[in-house]
Design a protein around this motif. Structure first.
Motif, PDB file in Angstrom:
ATOM      1  N   UNK A   1       0.813  -1.214   0.000  1.00 53.49           N
ATOM      2  CA  UNK A   1       0.000   0.000   0.000  1.00 53.49           C
ATOM      3  C   UNK A   1       0.851   1.270   0.000  1.00 53.49           C
ATOM      4  N   UNK A   2       2.070   1.149   0.460  1.00 49.04           N
ATOM      5  CA  UNK A   2       2.967   2.324   0.395  1.00 49.04           C
ATOM      6  C   UNK A   2       3.257   2.717  -1.046  1.00 49.04           C
ATOM      7  N   UNK A   3       3.511   1.730  -1.911  1.00 52.24           N
ATOM      8  CA  UNK A   3       3.758   2.019  -3.325  1.00 52.24           C
ATOM      9  C   UNK A   3       2.512   2.514  -4.034  1.00 52.24           C
ATOM     10  N   UNK A   4       1.327   2.189  -3.512  1.00 53.99           N
ATOM     11  CA  UNK A   4       0.091   2.601  -4.166  1.00 53.99           C
ATOM     12  C   UNK A   4      -0.387   3.975  -3.725  1.00 53.99           C
ATOM     13  N   UNK A   5      -0.158   4.323  -2.469  1.00 53.33           N
ATOM     14  CA  UNK A   5      -0.750   5.535  -1.922  1.00 53.33           C
ATOM     15  C   UNK A   5       0.228   6.659  -1.655  1.00 53.33           C
ATOM     16  N   UNK A   6       1.533   6.355  -1.487  1.00 55.34           N
ATOM     17  CA  UNK A   6       2.471   7.408  -1.085  1.00 55.34           C
ATOM     18  C   UNK A   6       2.682   8.392  -2.211  1.00 55.34           C
ATOM     19  N   UNK A   7       2.811   9.653  -1.827  1.00 54.16           N
ATOM     20  CA  UNK A   7       3.023  10.721  -2.800  1.00 54.16           C
ATOM     21  C   UNK A   7       4.435  10.635  -3.359  1.00 54.16           C
ATOM     22  N   UNK A   8       4.581  11.052  -4.642  1.00 52.58           N
ATOM     23  CA  UNK A   8       5.900  10.984  -5.282  1.00 52.58           C
ATOM     24  C   UNK A   8       6.865  12.004  -4.705  1.00 52.58           C
ATOM     25  N   UNK A   9       6.363  13.108  -4.224  1.00 52.05           N
ATOM     26  CA  UNK A   9       7.247  14.160  -3.728  1.00 52.05           C
ATOM     27  C   UNK A   9       7.848  13.760  -2.387  1.00 52.05           C
ATOM     28  N   UNK A  10       9.089  14.149  -2.176  1.00 49.60           N
ATOM     29  CA  UNK A  10       9.776  13.870  -0.916  1.00 49.60           C
ATOM     30  C   UNK A  10       9.222  14.776   0.169  1.00 49.60           C
ATOM     31  N   UNK A  11       8.783  14.155   1.241  1.00 49.79           N
ATOM     32  CA  UNK A  11       8.194  14.911   2.341  1.00 49.79           C
ATOM     33  C   UNK A  11       9.245  15.205   3.395  1.00 49.79           C
ATOM     34  N   UNK A  12       9.189  16.370   3.964  1.00 55.40           N
ATOM     35  CA  UNK A  12      10.137  16.739   5.016  1.00 55.40           C
ATOM     36  C   UNK A  12       9.807  16.001   6.299  1.00 55.40           C
ATOM     37  N   UNK A  13      10.760  15.973   7.222  1.00 54.44           N
ATOM     38  CA  UNK A  13      10.588  15.239   8.465  1.00 54.44           C
ATOM     39  C   UNK A  13       9.664  15.941   9.449  1.00 54.44           C
ATOM     40  N   UNK A  14       9.471  17.217   9.250  1.00 55.46           N
ATOM     41  CA  UNK A  14       8.642  17.960  10.197  1.00 55.46           C
ATOM     42  C   UNK A  14       7.574  18.724   9.431  1.00 55.46           C
ATOM     43  N   UNK A  15       6.504  19.052  10.151  1.00 51.69           N
ATOM     44  CA  UNK A  15       5.438  19.826   9.530  1.00 51.69           C
ATOM     45  C   UNK A  15       4.686  19.033   8.481  1.00 51.69           C
ATOM     46  N   UNK A  16       4.352  17.763   8.722  1.00 52.35           N
ATOM     47  CA  UNK A  16       3.670  16.935   7.754  1.00 52.35           C
ATOM     48  C   UNK A  16       2.219  17.390   7.591  1.00 52.35           C
ATOM     49  N   UNK A  17       1.804  17.434   6.348  1.00 49.39           N
ATOM     50  CA  UNK A  17       0.421  17.733   6.033  1.00 49.39           C
ATOM     51  C   UNK A  17      -0.258  16.421   5.661  1.00 49.39           C
ATOM     52  N   UNK A  18      -0.993  15.855   6.587  1.00 49.90           N
ATOM     53  CA  UNK A  18      -1.592  14.536   6.363  1.00 49.90           C
ATOM     54  C   UNK A  18      -2.673  14.563   5.296  1.00 49.90           C
ATOM     55  N   UNK A  19      -3.169  15.727   4.958  1.00 45.44           N
ATOM     56  CA  UNK A  19      -4.215  15.798   3.948  1.00 45.44           C
ATOM     57  C   UNK A  19      -3.683  15.630   2.535  1.00 45.44           C
ATOM     58  N   UNK A  20      -2.371  15.648   2.362  1.00 47.40           N
ATOM     59  CA  UNK A  20      -1.779  15.546   1.026  1.00 47.40           C
ATOM     60  C   UNK A  20      -1.245  14.166   0.719  1.00 47.40           C
TER      61      UNK A  20
END
Length: 713
Positions: free
Chosen positions: A445-464
């Motif tokens: 499910x990580x390969x299916x749902x994770x966003x392509x953009x690299x997310x920073x370690x802090x300040x995560x926006x769970x809606x994206x």
């Protein structure tokens, strides 16, 4: 006495003189011993080589004027040039007098050969004189020599009768001379080339063309035979020229916009005129002047046709017509460009239309699949949707409908479909008992749902990101519950659990687990730890976290060192348990903090132990020494050497000196010396201070041996 018989006299005024200037004739006859001196005439002194002279004139000698031989027969020349029968020679052997010598008295083989002409010819001139010599006598002069020239030419491939050069391109016959018709300049009478020169050196232009060009240039200087009347020349402008002119003016119009509003005052006419742009000056017409006509002068001719108004109107009509042609061409070009632009727009719109139709078709298929998932998730459905089937549906969406899948709101879709299935999957999960449960499903499910953009370690926006939201809302509550019930001293199961999920869980979630859940538990446990009463060493449940937490454990090291220092206050080096507790921390603490801890808590204890050591060669107890040497790997070499220099070697050297002063057995002393030296490691023995102490002992022993030998002698 007159010197005329030696120098001669001038023909005009009788002045006796002789010219001693070096002339061209003297240079050409420099190696001719029988040359004759020439008396320069007044005409030759004035005109030089262009002076005319008689062909029969002979150069006078120093003996005076020579008499002409009138008894010789008359020689007639029909054409060309021929050689003279004989030439005069001066007798060099006569020393008495210098009388003129007749040419009959000189043998023919001593007479120099000359070329004569029937006209003006100087004796100094040499070379071929008209006509071409036959090739029959070519090289006949070599009969007087060894013939080496002809042999060399033939050896290099020369063929008699052909020209020189690699391709026999050289001329065969000598250069011919062509007589000019008059005394004009070169080329005044046309071409002077001979037939032979035209064969050897052909030219591109023919003689007729050259003559025509010459006559054409010559006619430019002549007066027009028609009385000066010239035909009027008409200039025509084609439509293509007008079109090109319009295009150029259109290109130049853009940079000149700044000059369009410039005020210009025209004072070239009778009255001052004001223009508001330079274009008005360039487009102004030649309006006929209203001033009265000037009276005609004597030499002026009346105009046969003078209608300035008509000329102005005609010119105005021509200009209007030209502008209409230019405007029509511009309009035509504009319409053509518009047609091309519209064709491109039609093509582009067709592509957009086909793309939109394809997108609508794909979206309708995606909508059907989502509706099917919702129908199967309803309670009481005969064929409920499983997590594996849902994963296959999302894989189909990602493979076949990738663009629609990326453009859609995957977070809402995953929340509506995947989250209920994921809660059902992890409902009875215990992370500490089965740490690898669900790792494969979550990785898929990580390969299916994770966003392509690299997310920073802090300040995560769970809606994206749907996967991060899934892990935070579904997986993370189970981890919080299990960490709350976990005992830090039983670290194995928790470490294994996090190691198995470290590549699946997002980085920021793993950091949150270590910083907010694990570290507070460890910190609280370290504060309650007592090294004197706890039987379990602290490194056994702290060091397993080093690969995961690394520098996060730094705040725990300071309280650990303080607790260990307090426990070592009543410690004696005979207790080896301290070394077992401290040894695992040597590579964990920084080198500076470790050395400071050793110097403060261990080295003073070892110094006290060495002070209690008694050195007795007859009955030595080595326990205290072994307790100190056993810490060699724990403390630095410099600290150990300092302990030995301060607490061991002074007593050891004192015992050695006292032993040597009582008539000892030197073999026993030698064994005793070597025995103590073998107690130290190579690293300690290599230190300069230890070397100096043992060398000092050797010097004492040598001095004792030498003094005892001298006493016996």
């Amino acid at each position: 006495m007159s010197m005329s018989h030696l120098y001669g006299t001038d023909g005009d005024d009788g002045v006796e003189m002789e010219s001693f200037e070096v002339s061209d004739w003297d240079l050409q006859n420099e190696f001719n011993p029988h040359r004759q001196r020439h008396r320069q005439t007044k005409e030759e002194a004035t005109y030089g080589v262009w002076a005319e002279r008689d062909s029969d004139e002979e150069r006078p000698s120093f003996g005076g004027k020579r008499s002409r031989d009138y008894s010789a027969p008359v020689s007639f020349v029909s054409a060309g040039l021929r050689k003279a029968a004989a030439e005069e020679l001066s007798d060099e052997d006569s020393d008495d007098d210098e009388k003129p010598v007749k040419q009959e008295e000189i043998p023919k083989e001593f007479v120099p050969k000359k070329l004569k002409t029937g006209g003006n010819f100087k004796p100094s001139q040499k070379g071929f004189v008209g006509g071409s010599k036959s090739f029959v006598d070519f090289g006949s002069w070599e009969r007087h020599t060894k013939g080496i020239g002809q042999k060399l030419l033939q050896k290099m491939g020369y063929v008699p009768g052909r020209g020189l050069g690699k391709n026999a391109q050289g001329i065969i016959n000598p250069i011919e001379a062509k007589q000019r018709k008059g005394k004009g300049a070169v080329g005044a009478y046309g071409s002077e080339r001979t037939t032979q020169s035209l064969q050897d050196f052909p030219v591109v232009d023919s003689e007729e063309e050259t003559e025509e060009e010459f006559q054409k240039e010559l006619s430019q200087w002549r007066k027009d035979p028609n009385g000066g009347k010239k035909k009027p020349k008409y200039s025509y402008k084609t439509v293509e020229e007008l079109k090109a002119k319009g295009r150029i003016s259109k290109q130049l119009a853009a940079p000149q916009k700044e000059l369009s509003q410039v005020k210009v005052i025209d004072m070239t006419g009778r009255e001052q005129k004001v223009y508001y742009s330079y274009s008005q000056i360039s487009h102004k017409h030649n309006i006929p002047d209203d001033s009265p006509q000037q009276p005609l002068g004597k030499d002026s001719k009346p105009q046969g046709f003078a209608l300035p108004e008509l000329e102005h109107n005609l010119q105005l009509l021509i200009d209007i017509t030209e502008q209409e042609i230019i405007q029509s061409d511009r309009q035509l070009q504009y319409e053509r460009d518009m047609v091309v632009n519209l064709s491109h727009e039609i093509q582009k719109m067709a592509e957009v239309l086909s793309h939109e139709e394809k997108a609508i078709s794909n979206l309708s298929k995606v909508l059907d699949m989502v509706e099917e998932c919702e129908r199967r998730m309803q309670p009481g459905c005969e064929n409920p949707l499983t997590l594996d089937e849902c994963a296959k549906i999302f894989e189909t969406l990602q493979d076949k409908y990738y663009e629609e899948y990326r453009m859609s709101d995957r977070v809402d879709l995953a929340v509506a479909i995947v989250y209920p299935l994921m809660k059902e999957y992890f409902k009875n999960w215990d992370p500490l008992k089965d740490c690898t449960y669900g790792t494969e499903i979550i990785a898929k499910w990580k390969s299916l749902l994770e966003n392509d953009q690299l997310l920073s370690h802090s300040g995560q926006d769970l809606s994206t990101d749907a996967f991060h939201r899934l892990m935070w809302e579904i997986w993370m509550p189970y981890v919080r519950n299990i960490v709350a019930r976990w005992q830090p001293r039983n670290c194995g199961s928790m470490v294994d659990f996090l190691d198995s999920w470290v590549n699946v869980v997002p980085v920021w979630i793993l950091d949150n687990i270590l910083d907010q859940l694990i570290f507070p538990k460890l910190q609280k446990e370290v504060e309650s730890w007592n090294p004197l009463t706890d039987t379990v060493p602290i490194h056994s449940w702290i060091h397993p976290w080093l690969p995961l937490m690394q520098a996060r454990l730094e705040p725990l090291y300071s309280p650990i060192r303080n607790k260990l220092a307090n426990a070592l206050q009543k410690w004696h080096p005979s207790d080896s348990s301290a070394k077992l507790i401290l040894q695992p921390w040597k590579d964990v603490f920084t080198p500076g903090s470790w050395e400071a801890f050793m110097v403060k808590n261990i080295v003073p204890k070892l110094g006290m132990c060495l002070n209690e050591l008694i050195i007795n060669p007859h009955q030595q107890h080595m326990d205290a020494f072994y307790w100190v040497i056993d810490w060699e790997g724990m403390i630095s070499v410099s600290s150990l050497v300092g302990l030995l220099e301060k607490h061991f070697f002074p007593k050891w050297l004192q015992v050695l000196c006292s032993w040597l002063s009582n008539s000892p057995n030197y073999e026993e002393i030698t064994k005793w010396y070597l025995g103590w030296k073998s107690m130290f490691s190579d690293q300690v023995l290599a230190h300069p201070s230890i070397k100096d102490k043992f060398n000092e002992a050797l010097d004492i022993m040598n001095r004792a041996v030498s003094s005892s030998v001298g006493r016996w002698l």
